[in-house]
Design an enzyme around this catalytic site. Structure first.
Site, PDB file in Angstrom:
ATOM      1  N   GLU A 152      -6.790  -1.325  10.570  1.00  0.00           N
ATOM      2  CA  GLU A 152      -8.195  -1.181  10.745  1.00  0.00           C
ATOM      3  C   GLU A 152      -8.932  -2.459  11.286  1.00  0.00           C
ATOM      4  O   GLU A 152      -9.706  -3.070  10.708  1.00  0.00           O
ATOM      5  CB  GLU A 152      -8.728  -0.795   9.398  1.00  0.00           C
ATOM      6  CG  GLU A 152      -8.220   0.820   9.267  1.00  0.00           C
ATOM      7  CD  GLU A 152      -8.885   1.544   8.201  1.00  0.00           C
ATOM      8  OE1 GLU A 152      -9.155   0.765   6.952  1.00  0.00           O
ATOM      9  OE2 GLU A 152      -9.475   2.594   8.117  1.00  0.00           O
ATOM     10  N   GLU A 166      -1.440   7.110   6.875  1.00  0.00           N
ATOM     11  CA  GLU A 166      -2.224   7.574   5.520  1.00  0.00           C
ATOM     12  C   GLU A 166      -2.595   8.826   5.537  1.00  0.00           C
ATOM     13  O   GLU A 166      -3.067   9.404   6.508  1.00  0.00           O
ATOM     14  CB  GLU A 166      -3.460   6.495   5.363  1.00  0.00           C
ATOM     15  CG  GLU A 166      -3.084   4.980   5.257  1.00  0.00           C
ATOM     16  CD  GLU A 166      -4.347   4.261   5.199  1.00  0.00           C
ATOM     17  OE1 GLU A 166      -5.377   4.639   4.795  1.00  0.00           O
ATOM     18  OE2 GLU A 166      -4.536   3.098   5.613  1.00  0.00           O
TER      19      GLU A 166
HETATM   20  C1  GAL Z   1      -8.187   3.741   4.847  1.00  0.00           C
HETATM   21  C2  GAL Z   1      -7.658   2.292   4.787  1.00  0.00           C
HETATM   22  C3  GAL Z   1      -7.197   2.046   3.343  1.00  0.00           C
HETATM   23  C4  GAL Z   1      -8.149   2.426   2.337  1.00  0.00           C
HETATM   24  C5  GAL Z   1      -8.229   4.051   2.402  1.00  0.00           C
HETATM   25  C6  GAL Z   1      -9.146   4.803   1.484  1.00  0.00           C
HETATM   26  O1  GAL Z   1      -9.104   3.554   5.703  1.00  0.00           O
HETATM   27  O2  GAL Z   1      -6.797   2.071   5.729  1.00  0.00           O
HETATM   28  O3  GAL Z   1      -7.042   0.703   3.023  1.00  0.00           O
HETATM   29  O4  GAL Z   1      -9.290   1.970   2.376  1.00  0.00           O
HETATM   30  O5  GAL Z   1      -8.840   4.186   3.653  1.00  0.00           O
HETATM   31  O6  GAL Z   1      -8.980   4.501   0.133  1.00  0.00           O
END
Ligand code: GAL
Length: 964
Positions: free
Chosen positions: A424, A494
């Site tokens: 990010e 993620e």
């Molecule tokens: C993503 C980020 C993570 C964490 C997650 C939400 O956007 O890469 O570091 O913030 O969201 O828990």
């Protein structure tokens, strides 16, 4: 609109901690290894420590030998000062994307907590007289300046990266003074805007390493595996040359010379390592472990050793509830063992290189690793912001320094199959420069970065939190976007946000990954809740330390609770990603077993069957399953089913367990299982035959006594019962509440706005008739016209059974779904224990029920609670046919869900921390006909449409009797 150019101060006019430079004085980065035979001295342990509120609160005289630090406190290194000293050293602070200081890169605030660390040490008697010595820091947050015996060695940034200084000529036999000044904030902080606690300090080891004469500055173990020939190639490049031996392979060659020979390949499923040694010209022996594998993106698919792989991954931050990011080796090992035991095969080291020993464990136990650089500038991706360091060439040296430190340190790990530029950061030329540097240095591994939709610098198309429908489109190559991207394999770096109760929808994602070759799996966000152990709250989260800005419990979004107890989310994930599929129709006499491994056959597993009658196993035995190759299936014959009483519910349960002890679990550890129903459940016949008998006070119907005026149940047999009524409210989960930025419907808010937490029950009629007591009510919140017309119909029979049939008829214009639909009732506090025949042993909700196994279970009411760090709806058991609690037996028609707790849903809803939940003198039992899904909306999509519990007419019944 372009904003005026901001003129930055001259770099040289800034103090070192604000300069964008990554540092000065340290030596070139090199590969990490556990230990050579050269001398080393750990400098971990107690250090003297002094904290200043500003970077220059004290002068530098403390670094000179002889400084009197007797008034300083003591601190343990590795460690974070904010987590030591009972609050005397400041506090942790949590923010997700916002910087906790004014954003004016590379400047930092005057309030810049600064820790001076001092350690006096002598050299061991046998410390070699000749050769060089380096002083190594494995990790310091965020900027350190270092002196040895009064000589300044330099300063560095890059918190989760190693730094070394050459110190020969400065050391003495006794009384060496190592002084380290650590600033919490530095220009480096702008590059470390990861979603986690801000935790300053020397949080990884400090070591003095002897470098004998002729030592290699660095070495690079290159391996490859040709799946067509079964041969591996090894070439160990060493800067000063030397000899390379791998006794098991009979290899004895000069450094730099390639050898190709038959080997067993390394994969995460078959982590075959060969122990080797590099003997340097100076005679130092450096051990290494070679794992032979080739990683490639071919024909749009990510392959290892010629085969498509599927990530069943997690994102792992380094976290310990007492020690923060100072994670010891035992904890790392614990993480790896837990991952292996839960069928996880991959880790993304979000969002920085982990402690190097963790990667050794991944090599050894077998986990695919995406090693991510210590880089995130998330705050700058807010649209209105300018001066993102990744898009400002002044910062490029700092970015390249980070890339190099990661690659050089970790390049010799077989487990690391992908490099990630960071997380990010938006887009910018600095990222491209990193990518170019990494590709040049190590062409053997693909590159990952999620934040650039063009995928210009990456070899995989990676996204976070894309919903199922979009993922499916991507799987079918129906996604829009740049042509080049459409040729790349896809991963969800993620997904499935494991905050609080959840994540829901895992099974449906997995089905997509298994259907479309392009979809190569994902990494659940995230491994562990970052709750800090705290006497006040149990576990603390953002805001608990009085932070001015914080993001609350968004820091608690893991599959493990902070103490590393698996949450139901991890149990569910284990089931969803199991590498063996067991399925079939139990009446057919066979079970279909499919090997879903990518590389391993089934030789390591032993299968068993068990036959269950009404949930109780009556017979079991081994099941001979052929040693299936990856991808193969077989229909395996089951034995003749044992006799069962007519009308009983019967099923097979087939399990695949480890046949022998392995490095990560003992023999008998269950890897996969499946249940095959044989004969279904007979419906529960409602009690009938008796009629209510009333006087002015009470009505009696079979075993039950009711209040004559209100129709409320008072007791069943000997068991007092209170508060029986329709219940639609649940304490919203984090996933119900959703994240602020979510544009879709966020159910937790809709429910509250609609008033579902304050439903009123209007009593319309209590009707005594032949064969039944009927109570009619209208259930609705103030200020609204919609309602649930609710009828409770009580019937009873001669045998002491009492049936409650609930009929719900929606009225008016309902625009929100229901959190749950069922009845709740209160039992005396002696109802401490529950037994049930249904799904278990753990929690389940409509879209988190894959791991719920039909059987007979029991648990105390306390054990039924899932202790989410921020309390919320939890603990439901699914598919319950019958249960016993507090002397009552309850049979459901149809099957139901239950929860039981020593507080109400309203208390649960009001609680902020575990410590707010105080047992009252009633045990509240919810018997639910339906539950709304869980989804993943705390950061991703909500429940899939078919898990949304829309309002509709419903009828369901519970039959009560005395427990056996
Ligand atoms: C993503 C980020 C993570 C964490 C997650 C939400 O956007 O890469 O570091 O913030 O969201 O828990």
């Amino acid at each position: 609109m372009s904003l005026p150019e901001v003129s930055l101060p001259e770099e040289s006019a800034l103090p070192y901690y604000e300069q964008v430079s990554p540092g000065t004085g340290d030596v070139a980065p090199r590969s990490w290894y556990a230990a050579s035979d050269a001398a080393s001295l750990s400098l971990d342990g107690p250090w003297r420590f002094r904290l200043s509120a500003t970077a220059d609160g004290h002068d530098e005289s403390f670094a000179r030998p002889g400084h009197d630090a007797s008034a300083w406190t003591e601190l343990t290194v590795p460690g974070h000062w904010v987590l030591q000293g009972d609050g005397a050293h400041g506090s942790p602070a949590y923010t997700n994307t916002v910087y906790p200081f004014p954003v004016d890169p590379p400047r930092v605030p005057t309030e810049n907590p600064t820790g001076d660390h001092l350690r006096v040490f002598g050299l061991p008697d046998d410390w070699p007289a000749s050769g060089a010595t380096v002083l190594r820091f494995e990790g310091v947050e965020s900027c350190a300046r270092v002196w040895l015996n009064g000589e300044e060695l330099g300063e560095f940034k890059g918190s989760r990266l190693p730094h070394e200084f050459a110190v020969e000529g400065l050391l003495r036999a006794e009384g060496n003074v190592l002084a380290v000044r650590v600033h919490q904030w530095s220009s480096g902080s702008y590059l470390e805007d990861q979603d986690q606690w801000w935790l300053p300090g020397i949080f990884r080891e400090v070591t003095l390493l002897h470098r004998p004469d002729g030592a290699d500055a660095d070495f690079f173990v290159h391996t490859a595996y040709d799946h067509r020939t079964g041969e591996g190639t090894l070439r160990v490049e060493a800067s000063a040359g030397g000899r390379v031996t791998v006794p098991e392979l009979g290899v004895d060659v000069g450094a730099g010379e390639p050898v190709t020979l038959p080997v067993e390949p390394w994969t995460a499923e078959t982590p075959r390592l060969y122990a080797g040694e590099l003997t340097t010209p100076g005679g130092e022996i450096i051990p290494f472990r070679a794992g032979f594998r080739t990683v490639a993106v071919e024909d749009g698919v990510l392959k290892v050793n010629g085969k498509r792989i599927l990530f069943r991954g997690v994102n792992r931050h380094e976290f310990h509830p007492e020690r923060g990011r100072a994670v010891d080796e035992e904890t790392m090992r614990h993480d790896v063992l837990l991952m292996k035991r839960h069928n996880i095969n991959a880790v993304r080291t979000s969002h920085y290189p982990p402690h190097p020993a963790f990667l050794d464990l991944c090599d050894e136990f077998g986990l695919w690793v995406i090693d991510e650089c210590d880089l995130e500038t998330h705050g700058f991706t807010h649209e209105r912001w300018q001066r993102n360091p990744v898009d400002d060439e002044r910062w490029t040296p700092a970015l390249l320094d980070r890339a190099a430190r990661m690659v050089e340190r970790d390049k010799n790990h077989a487990s690391v199959i992908i490099w990630s530029l960071g997380n990010e950061c938006g887009t910018g030329a600095g990222l491209s420069a990193m990518a170019d540097w990494i590709r040049d240095r190590d062409p053997s591994r693909p590159l990952h970065y999620e934040g650039d939709p063009s995928c210009a610098d990456t070899d995989v198309y990676s996204r976070m939190y894309a919903d199922h429908a979009e993922v499916e489109r991507i799987g079918r190559y129906e996604d829009e976007g740049p042509e080049a991207r459409r040729e790349l394999p896809f991963i969800l770096c993620e997904y499935a946000h494991a905050m609080g109760n959840g994540p829901g929808g895992l099974s449906e994602y997995q089905r997509l990954f298994e259907t479309y070759d392009r979809l190569q799996g994902g990494f659940v966000w995230e491994w562990i809740d970052h709750g800090l152990a705290d006497g006040r709250y149990g576990y603390a989260y953002g805001g608990d330390f009085g932070e001015e800005l914080h993001d609350g419990n968004f820091v608690c979004d893991g599959l493990l609770f902070p103490d590393r107890t698996p949450s139901p989310g991890l149990v569910e994930y284990k089931k969803v990603i199991e590498p063996v599929l067991v399925e079939g129709d139990g009446t057919a006499g066979t079970v279909r077993v499919t090997n879903r491994h990518d590389f391993a056959d089934l030789a390591a597993l032993a299968f068993t069957w068990s036959y269950e009658v009404d949930g109780a196993p009556v017979e079991s035995g081994p099941l001979a399953v052929p040693v299936l190759a990856p991808g193969e299936s077989a229909d395996v014959k089951l034995p003749a089913p044992p006799d069962a009483a007519r009308g009983a519910e019967t099923q097979w349960t087939v399990r695949a367990a480890l046949a022998d002890d392995t490095a990560w679990a003992d023999r008998g550890h269950v890897v996969a299982w499946g249940q095959l129903p044989v004969s279904g459940r007979k419906s529960v016949v409602p009690a009938s035959g008796l009629s209510p008998v009333g006087d002015a006070e009470v009505v009696t119907l079979g075993p039950a006594v009711f209040d004559a005026r209100t129709g409320e149940l008072r007791s069943v047999g000997q068991v007092p019962v209170t508060g029986v009524r329709l219940d639609v409210w649940r304490a919203p989960t984090d996933n119900d509440n959703g994240a602020d930025w979510q544009a879709d419907r966020r159910f937790g808010h809709l429910w509250r706005t609609a008033g579902l937490h304050r439903m009123r029950h209007r009593l319309d009629h209590v009707i005594l008739e032949s064969g039944a007591l009927t109570v009619r009510t209208r259930v609705a919140p103030a200020a609204e016209q919609f309602a649930l017309g609710t009828e409770y119909r009580w019937t009873a029979d001669e045998t002491g059974r009492l049936t409650l049939t609930v009929s719900v008829t929606p009225e008016g214009d309902w625009t929100v779904p229901l959190p749950r639909l069922g009845v709740r009732l209160g039992l005396p506090p002696s109802a401490t224990h529950a037994r049930w025949f249904g799904g278990g042993p753990g929690e389940a909700y409509p879209d988190t029920r894959a791991a719920s196994r039909l059987g007979r279970w029991e648990a105390s009411v306390d054990e039924l609670q899932t202790p989410y760090v921020r309390p919320q709806e939890n603990g439901a058991r699914a598919d319950v046919r019958r249960m016993e609690i507090g002397g009552l037996r309850i049979d459901g028609e149809p099957e139901f869900w239950f929860t039981a707790r020593r507080w109400t849903s309203e208390h649960l809803d009001a609680a902020g921390h575990r410590t707010d939940l105080v047992a009252g003198d009633t045990v509240w039992v919810n018997l639910d006909h339906a539950q709304h899904g869980i989804g993943s909306q705390s950061c991703g999509p909500g429940p899939l449409p078919w898990y949304v519990h829309e309002v509709a007419p419903a009828t369901f019944a519970f039959t009560f009797s005395a427990a056996g």
